[in-house]
Each structure stands twice: as C-alpha cells, then as structure tokens.
Design a protein around this motif. Structure first.
Motif, PDB file in Angstrom:
ATOM      1  N   TYR A 218       0.840  -1.204   0.000  1.00  0.00           N
ATOM      2  CA  TYR A 218       0.000   0.000   0.000  1.00  0.00           C
ATOM      3  C   TYR A 218       0.872   1.251   0.000  1.00  0.00           C
ATOM      4  N   LYS A 255      -3.966  -1.891   9.153  1.00  0.00           N
ATOM      5  CA  LYS A 255      -5.229  -1.610   8.461  1.00  0.00           C
ATOM      6  C   LYS A 255      -5.296  -2.337   7.120  1.00  0.00           C
ATOM      7  N   LYS A 257      -5.641  -5.502   4.550  1.00  0.00           N
ATOM      8  CA  LYS A 257      -6.378  -6.749   4.694  1.00  0.00           C
ATOM      9  C   LYS A 257      -5.431  -7.936   4.807  1.00  0.00           C
ATOM     10  N   GLU A 258      -4.229  -7.802   4.257  1.00  0.00           N
ATOM     11  CA  GLU A 258      -3.269  -8.895   4.379  1.00  0.00           C
ATOM     12  C   GLU A 258      -2.915  -9.157   5.845  1.00  0.00           C
TER      13      GLU A 258
ATOM     14  N   ARG B 121      -3.800 -10.424  -6.981  1.00  0.00           N
ATOM     15  CA  ARG B 121      -3.860  -9.049  -6.501  1.00  0.00           C
ATOM     16  C   ARG B 121      -4.617  -8.237  -7.545  1.00  0.00           C
ATOM     17  N   LEU B 301       3.696 -14.487   0.344  1.00  0.00           N
ATOM     18  CA  LEU B 301       2.806 -13.358   0.055  1.00  0.00           C
ATOM     19  C   LEU B 301       3.536 -12.033   0.312  1.00  0.00           C
ATOM     20  N   LEU B 344      -2.874   2.976  -5.768  1.00  0.00           N
ATOM     21  CA  LEU B 344      -2.694   3.315  -4.357  1.00  0.00           C
ATOM     22  C   LEU B 344      -3.956   3.968  -3.790  1.00  0.00           C
ATOM     23  N   PHE B 347      -6.556   1.120  -3.471  1.00  0.00           N
ATOM     24  CA  PHE B 347      -6.289   0.191  -2.372  1.00  0.00           C
ATOM     25  C   PHE B 347      -6.528   0.848  -1.016  1.00  0.00           C
TER      26      PHE B 347
END
Lengths: 318, 445
Positions: A218, A255, A257-258, B121, B301, B344, B347
């Motif tokens: 992010y 914050k 989700k991962e 993703r 991940l 960005l 998300f």
C-alpha cells in the motif's frame, strides 16, 4: 587484480538527536550516520535505530485476534499498556497518540488527555513521543496542555505540518521538547517544513522528519524511495534534510487486509497469526534500509524481529 | 548505459581529418554517443579501439536468462542503484527449495503446496518463479525429483549440488528447460563450467565474498560460459546488504566487469519473520534470484508483494482496471462510492471500506493512474467522466437507489455531477480513513 571497493565518500552527516530528559530513566539518541543505511565498509552508524511502541488514549477498537492476543486487557489502560510495551516487549520509546481527542471521535478534552499523559509518564521511564489527533484546531488547544504537563522531559511532539506548525514549534521552545516535522511523501514540502520550524527558532537538533508512510502493498515503495532520497541529500551535505527520520509502521500495516483477514476468510494467504506480524516486520525492515531511525510499531513479534535485525546490522561483524 | 562522447573520443585518432564528414574528432565522438553516427564512419579508427569500445559499451550488468519458454526469467542489465533514479527493470525471481532427499510422498506434498504459492492481486497473479531442487548426494534421485518438479509445475529449476557428477543426470533430465546450475566454486569450477557449457545452461558462481568472486568469473568466461549468476557466502542481514551493494555498485559505478552479473541469495532462515524480512532486504537490495527455505504462504505473500512494490516504475503509477468493484457482498441497497484508478488510491479506499465491514460498491474512473486531486486538477476526474463511469460500469443495474458518494476533496463537483448523472451526490470525507464512520451511518438520503 584485487577488487577495488566501491566506497562512496560523503561530505554530510545526519544530525544527532537526543530524546528524553527530566524524570526519564533512559534517553534515546539517534542519527549521526555517515553512510547509507548500515554500510560498514563506507561509514559509521554510531546510534542504532530504535523501536517505539504505540499506545493510544482510547482502547484499540476492532483489532484482529493476532494483534489483540499479546496485549490482552491493557489496551483499556494506557499506563498499563505502555508499561507492558516497555517491560515485556522491549520498547525503547512509547509513542502516545491522542486519537481519542479527535472531535469526530471521542472528542476527549485536553484535561482528560493530560491525565492520560501523566499516568503514562509515571508508568514508564522511557522517552515519549506525544502525538495529537490530527485535527488542527483541536491539536492547537491540546498540544500546549500536554507540552506543559511534560515540560523538561524532552518529548518528541507530533506533528508539525506546513499548514499548522506554529503552536507546536512554540510549545517545543517553551517546554524543552523536540518536534516531528511531517510532509505528505514530498521531499520539497519536508524541507519547507524544516525551514519553517527553524525560522521559528527550533534548532535542527530538535527536529525529526516524518514523511508519512504506507504499509507493504500500500505504497511502501513511495516512502522507501523518499527515505533513500532524503538520506542521499543529507549525506551530500544538505543541512536542512539531515534530521533523522521516523516511520509509522504499526497502524499503517494493521489496516491492510493482508494483516487483518483471518485464515478462514483468506485461506490462500495462510496462517493469520504470523501473517500480520510478517507484514509489519517486513514493512519496518524496508524502512530501516530506506534510512528510518525511529520505527513506531505495534506487534511484539514484529518489534522483536526488527530489534534483532537492528542489532545484527549494527553489531560487531556482518 | 551508453558511452559518453569523452569515452569514445579517447579511442579516436584525434587528427580532425574530416574523413568522417564531421569537422573534429570530438564532434564525431558526440555524434556516435548520440547514436547519430557509427564508429565505422571513421576510416582511421583501429581494430583495437573498436574492440575496446565494444567492450566498454556492453551493459555493465549482463542480461542472463534462466529457463526456457514462457516461464523463463531474464535478469540483469540493471542501470541504477536507487529505484528513484529510473526504475529497477527486471523483477527478481523468487524460488522455493525442494530437498531431493525427501521421500516420494513428501515430494508430492511439497509440489502440491508450491502450486498454491500464487496470489491474486486485483486480477494480477503474483507467485514463485523457480524451484530449487537440492541434491542430497544421490544423483539419480535428484534427477527423478527434478523431472517430477519440472513436469508438475512448469517452472524453471535451480539444480543445487556440490559436484558435476552429482548434478549431471538431473541437468540431462530437464535440459530443454534450461535449468540454472548451482554452484561452481573454486574447488569444482572446471567441471561445473563444462557441465553448463555442454548443456547451454546458466551457472551460479559461488565464493566467500565479492573479492573472491572476481577471481572466479574470468575463469568461467575464459572456459566458455558467460551466462553467470553470482552468490557470496553472506547469510546475515548485514552480510547480504554489504555484498549485494558492493557487487551492484562495483558493476555500475566502477565498471567492474568481473562482477557484472545478476546475483542470487539463499535465505535459510526457518523463522517466518526472519525469512520474510531478509527476503525483503534481498529484493530491495539488488538480488536477481532469492531462494527461500521457508515456503509458507504468508512469507511468500510478503515477498511477492515487496517485489511488486520495489519494482514498480516510480515514473509510472500502477493503474487498476476502471470498472465497478465489490467490497464484501453488496446488495441493491449498499452504498456506492467513486474514486480513481490509481492503484494506491483504490487500495487505500478499499482497505478503509473493508475495515468498515459495510458491503459497498466502488465505481472506479479511468484517470490514467492519477490520484483524486491530481486527476481533478487535470480534468480526468470530472463530473463528465464520473457520470460516464456511472453509465459504463453498469452500477445502475446493481442498485435500487441513486446516491453516490464523492471524495471530500472534490466536493466542488457535486452540483455538476448531479446534473450530468441524475444521481444525488453525497460528499464523503476528505481522507479515506474517515470512510468507516461515514459508511456505518450511511443511508441513500
């Protein structure tokens, strides 16, 4: 023919900043580097980066089990929460954030906040970061009260931004604190904030930069590159960009989700008990390598990992 | 990384004879540097000078391929030390380890697990690129496991072993997929180079540190293998950081040919946090291939996400597809938000909407990957473009109400958007972090 080591000779050096005084039983000194992060063949890292753990004045709401579990009940009591972070989890500083002061939230009064601050100052001996709620008007009423209540403790006050820095700068001068200068992922605005603060009389040794951060996945790369550019500017001799940098890691990561989703909801991502800590530790590690000196974190496992990495990077040998 | 005019000028006769059609040798050198003239236009330049310049103009880090076909990896030819200077060009390969000493059932289980190491993703599939098959000494067993892994996954292999004899059957078994041979050392260099040369494979050269690598790579090149990948013994975070930095810098800044190859880092840590954080270090600091012993989903991940982030071109923001997105399971009475297609931005909004636990529709407008305020300033996020997106995304068929929430920063668009779209417009928070509060009390009126 032997390899010629590709060492850069830098003219600049980061400022050395010391946080904590008065009744604090420990102080934190960061900065002073003469190299890109942790390059032992190139220069010195005299003061290893430190981990501050974040404590809120209001209970953490709606947190996933992986984050709730290590803290238990203390999230309802900032003093106990801070003490646990220092005694059990090895926090070198406490970042006390007055989220509950926000008028859009609990709208706590400056006096209520002051009582919380005093209880935390009593509970722990490590230096404090005192961070307002982000609402300019409220912070301009709140920060002076908090600053005065902690006068002489050399706390780090957050945060001064381009459009709202005068009150906080005045507080730091009046009560002997340091200031976090904040800019939104913009190196020019950061420099401007630093100039505004020094124009007010805040010494460069009393400023820490915060260029805002994003968690892994992010926007972590924006903050990482801003940090690299800032460190390069400092090493090249730009005194107005030579302050140590702070990164807010915990709240940004938890914050996503991962970090949050349980394994029931996201089986393809695996065990949630380690996934959140991994997210936070990985983000923190990237910022260490970008050049951050103070990491504000949440999860004890991530904190432990980052402290392990810092001692590995700054200890003897490689 | 082209040559400068000065680099070229040094090798010219400096007679200013004009036979090339340019008044001076320096002017000619400038034209060659700008690729407006060829060195061959100078009739007097010597063969020696040509050879020297050809060498100097080769990329400082060689382009090396591992594997064959669609899944092959191209590594190297990187041009910068810091991603903000341009971008990191070729995303590193992520490999997981398969011990050939495991029994058949355990190998099957590992391969089944490896198939799950691919993550979606927003429509982009991110995953592992290679499997490192590690010999336990039995060459035939290694060959059998390598063949099975190659067939099951279709990914290029790294074949790890201490001698050519130990790896030769495995290399032969998967030769067409051009496996990466791991590793040539000072002790076995000749035989490993011969194995790589014979099979047309890329070879990992391993030594204690960058200095020791400088002794080995010229020998491999001289023996006929130029496609090399470098590995040092560093295993700690500090060691990895230092060796990777020295190799990349020496190659790019000092034009150190002996280190002008991609690198490989093996991360042996079992602890998931140590493994993930070291992987992120290797990814950020120049590794060409990262081999992970911990192959758990959360670690991979984090690694694929770190790679995606670090290799994002800073000059080109990542865009997502402009369409209607669902967060949770929205119904015909759920809120509708609108935002831009800068990944960005999306998300961040999506994260805050998820946090609210309120199922929500998000209309994403094509703003060419710019954020809300930037897109508004350049008129890509306008009443017209939003109204068009409301039509084209089909949100009108999905919801019963006609109320859309606009980002607070562009509240000024409200009246015009209501005119253009016929929807009523609510002004949302300026910052996405305010969405949970707003969404929890949302109603269409």
């Amino acid at each position: 023919m032997a390899l010629e080591m590709p060492t850069e000779r830098w003219s600049g050096k980061l400022n050395t900043v010391t946080i904590g005084a008065g009744t604090r039983t420990s102080v934190v000194t960061v900065g002073g580097e003469t190299t890109l992060p942790f390059l032992k063949f190139e220069g010195e890292t005299p003061n290893p980066p430190v981990v501050a753990m974040e404590v809120l004045d209001v209970p953490l709401a709606d947190i996933p089990p992986a984050l709730a579990e290590p803290f238990g009940d203390v999230v309802n009591d900032p003093a106990a929460w801070a003490r646990k972070c220092v005694d059990e989890f090895g926090a070198e500083m406490i970042c006390l954030r007055f989220a509950g002061a926000n008028p859009e939230g609990a709208d706590k009064s400056p006096d209520e906040c002051k009582a919380v601050l005093q209880s935390v100052l009593q509970a722990v001996g490590v230096p404090l970061i005192i961070w307002g709620c982000g609402n300019f008007e409220k912070d301009n009423n709140l920060i002076p009260v908090l600053s005065q209540a902690a006068a002489g403790e050399r706390c780090l006050l957050g945060s001064a931004v381009q459009d709202n820095y005068k009150t906080i700068a005045a507080c730091s001068l009046a009560d002997g604190h340091l200031v976090i200068g904040e800019a939104p992922l913009d190196i020019q605005i950061q420099k401007q904030v630093n100039i505004l603060l020094t124009d007010m009389g805040v010494s460069t040794e009393n400023i820490v930069m915060y260029q805002t951060t994003g968690g892994l996945g992010y926007g972590v790369e924006y903050a990482y590159s801003i940090m690299e550019r800032t460190r390069l500017a400092a090493l090249s001799g730009d005194k107005m960009m030579s302050m140590p940098m702070l990164a807010v890691v915990g709240s940004e990561c938890w914050k996503t989700k991962e970090a949050r989703l349980s394994e029931d909801v996201a089986p393809e991502w695996g065990d949630a008990a380690v996934r959140g800590p991994i997210w936070e530790a990985t983000t923190a590690n990237l910022f260490l390598h970008g050049g951050a000196d103070i990491l504000v974190m949440w999860h004890p496992q991530a904190v432990a990992q980052v402290k392990r990495t810092i001692s590995e990077l700054t200890g003897e040998g490689l | 990384m082209g040559l400068t005019a000065v680099d070229i000028f040094k090798h010219l006769p400096k007679t200013n004879c004009r036979d090339c059609g340019v008044p001076t040798c320096l002017a000619f050198a400038m034209k060659v540097a700008q690729k407006q003239a060829s060195l061959d236009d100078c009739p007097h330049v010597t063969d020696e000078a040509k050879a020297a310049l050809a060498g100097e103009s080769a990329p400082p880090i060689r382009l090396v391929t591992v594997g064959a076909g669609e899944k092959k990896l191209e590594l190297g030819q990187e041009t910068v030390l810091f991603r903000h200077e341009n971008t990191f060009l070729r995303p590193c390969g992520l490999a997981v380890m398969l011990e050939a000493g495991l029994d058949d059932a355990a190998v099957e289980a590992k391969l089944a697990h490896f198939k799950t190491l691919e993550f979606d993703r927003v429509g982009m599939m991110l995953g592992i690129n290679l499997v490192a098959v590690k010999s336990a000494g039995d060459a035939e067993r290694t060959a059998a496991v390598a063949k099975k892994a190659s067939e099951a996954l279709g990914l290029p292999l790294i074949l790890m072993g201490g001698s050519a004899a130990e790896l030769a059957p495995a290399v032969a078994a998967v030769k067409d997929t051009r496996p990466l041979i791991h590793a040539a050392t000072a002790e076995n260099l000749d035989e490993m180079v011969a194995l790589a040369k014979e099979n047309g494979c890329t070879l990992v050269v391993q030594a204690a540190d960058p200095g020791a690598l400088c002794e080995l790579t010229p020998k491999a090149v001289e023996a006929g293998v130029q496609d090399l990948i470098l590995q040092t013994a560093a295993a700690s975070a500090g060691g990895i950081l230092q060796d990777q930095t020295v190799i990349r810098r020496a190659a790019l800044v000092k034009k150190e040919r002996r280190l002008g190859y991609p690198t490989l880092v093996v991360i042996d840590d079992e602890d998931p946090l140590d493994a993930a954080t070291k992987a992120s270090l290797a990814i950020a600091k120049y590794a060409g291939i990262v081999v992970l012993k911990n192959d758990s989903k959360p670690v991979l991940l984090a690694a694929v996400t770190a790679r995606l982030n670090i290799y994002t071109d800073p000059q080109k923001p990542i865009q997502i597809e402009a369409k209607l997105y669902e967060v949770g399971e929205p119904t015909d009475q759920s809120p509708v938000l609108v935002t831009t297609n800068f990944s960005l931005t999306y998300f961040t909004v999506e994260g805050d909407v998820s946090a609210s636990k309120v199922p929500t529709w998000i209309v994403v407008v094509d703003t060419e990957g710019t954020s809300v305020l930037t897109a508004w300033a350049s008129e890509k996020f306008s009443a017209e473009s939003i109204a068009a997106a409301i039509k084209s995304t089909g949100v009108e068929e999905k919801v019963g109400h006609r109320s859309i929430m606009l980002p607070g920063g562009v509240a000024v668009l409200k009246a015009k958007l209501e005119d253009e779209s016929g929807w009523s417009v609510q002004v949302g928070p300026r910052e996405s972090s305010g969405l949970p509060t707003v969404l929890r009390s949302w109603s269409p009126n």
